[in-house]
Design a protein around this motif. Structure first.
Motif: not given
Length: 129
Positions: A35-40
């Protein structure tokens, strides 16, 4: 049916439901992706779409009532592949992106693996032409 073994790679994940985001992240890691990046959140996702280093993105179509279009546009500008995840079917996709790959929620890990691999393969083939 055994999951397709990926070549690895990194994923940018946008999903507003925390539990779903965690479940998808677990699936991706089990498949061999990082997972390089995650956002909600759309604003944060837009910033990450412009700055994070990733091989492919998985984008929830509706993030807290806002369409994902600005994030998809930023990823497209960087010439990175992406997949939509939606509970609304293809009619729920932004009209300008209805030709893009989409996973129908809920999805199984095998479907996720196949969709990522085919999208990455299509992207690599397009870069070679």
């Amino acid at each position: 049916m055994a999951p397709v073994k990926p070549s690895g790679g990194s994923v940018f994940l946008v999903e507003d439901e925390v539990m779903i985001r965690m479940m998808v992240a677990d699936m991706l890691e089990e498949l061999g992706y990082s997972i390089a990046a995650e956002s909600g959140d759309i604003e944060q996702a837009l910033m990450l779409a412009q700055t994070a280093d990733f091989d492919i993105a998985i984008l929830d179509v509706n993030v807290n009532g806002k369409l994902i279009s600005p994030v998809a546009e930023a990823i497209e500008e960087r010439n990175r592949p992406f997949i939509f995840a939606t509970g609304y079917g293809t009619q729920g996709l932004p009209p300008e992106y209805r030709d893009r790959p989409a996973l129908q929620k809920p999805f199984q890990m095998e479907n996720l693996a196949v969709m990522i691999e085919s999208t990455l393969n299509r992207s690599a083939a397009a870069e070679r032409t």
